[in-house]
Design a protein around this motif. Structure first.
Motif, mmCIF file in Angstrom:
data_model
loop_
_atom_site.group_PDB
_atom_site.id
_atom_site.type_symbol
_atom_site.label_atom_id
_atom_site.label_comp_id
_atom_site.label_asym_id
_atom_site.label_seq_id
_atom_site.Cartn_x
_atom_site.Cartn_y
_atom_site.Cartn_z
ATOM 1 N N VAL A 1 0.874 -1.170 0.000
ATOM 2 C CA VAL A 1 0.000 0.000 0.000
ATOM 3 C C VAL A 1 0.912 1.220 0.000
ATOM 4 N N SER A 2 0.728 2.082 -1.005
ATOM 5 C CA SER A 2 1.573 3.262 -1.141
ATOM 6 C C SER A 2 0.883 4.266 -2.043
ATOM 7 N N SER A 3 1.270 5.518 -1.921
ATOM 8 C CA SER A 3 0.753 6.529 -2.847
ATOM 9 C C SER A 3 1.516 6.481 -4.168
ATOM 10 N N SER A 4 2.594 5.679 -4.215
ATOM 11 C CA SER A 4 3.370 5.480 -5.449
ATOM 12 C C SER A 4 3.067 4.100 -6.020
ATOM 13 N N ASP A 5 3.462 3.886 -7.259
ATOM 14 C CA ASP A 5 3.273 2.588 -7.910
ATOM 15 C C ASP A 5 4.350 1.635 -7.401
ATOM 16 N N THR A 6 3.937 0.630 -6.622
ATOM 17 C CA THR A 6 4.880 -0.318 -6.030
ATOM 18 C C THR A 6 4.728 -1.706 -6.653
#
Length: 153
Positions: A91-96
């Motif tokens: 879960v992240s605000s970036s593409d992981t």
């Protein structure tokens, strides 16, 4: 004839040394720790705050791996399996992305299966043993992320 054999031997030697070497080393200490979990663990999900990404291109690994990762695993889980599935999510605000080296030595990879740029790898019949986990970033750089480990998808 001798020149031809020498050229063939040289070509074979160069081909052997050109095989890809994986920079991922599961024997290194995990960047953000490790845990031992048994089937039915609590709290579920188990959460790990970490920094995703690194300087290594995960596409060099077998399978459909993507993302930039570090040499050492980000987290290590030693798991005693039961009848429940074992699921790893980001879960992240970036593409992981997720890259996992399972107890069987195989590589498991994902990008975006959890939706909104987050990754998920699900083991429906998990094996007991060590799961070395790399959380990557798609497109480079680093990002704050949470790794979720759950048996209740």
């Amino acid at each position: 004839m001798i020149k031809r054999l020498s050229a063939l031997a040289l070509a074979a030697a160069l081909t052997a040394t050109a095989a890809p070497a994986f920079a991922q080393d599961a024997s290194l200490t995990a960047n953000f720790g490790e845990i031992r979990l048994s089937a039915g663990f609590t709290p579920d999900p188990y959460r790990v705050q970490l920094t995703a990404g690194g300087s290594i291109d995960g596409s060099r690994l077998p399978g459909s791996c993507v993302g930039n990762i570090s040499a050492a695993p980000d987290f290590e889980v030693t798991y005693s399996a039961g009848s429940l599935p074992l699921v790893f999510r980001t879960v992240s605000s970036s593409d992981t992305t997720l890259i996992i080296n399972g107890p069987d030595g195989r590589w498991y990879c994902d990008d975006d299966s959890f939706g909104d740029g987050d990754a998920q790898v699900r083991f429906n019949r998990p094996q007991s043993g060590t799961y070395d986990i790399w959380v990557g970033t798609f497109g480079g750089g680093t990002a704050s992320a949470t790794l979720l480990i759950t048996e209740t998808p």
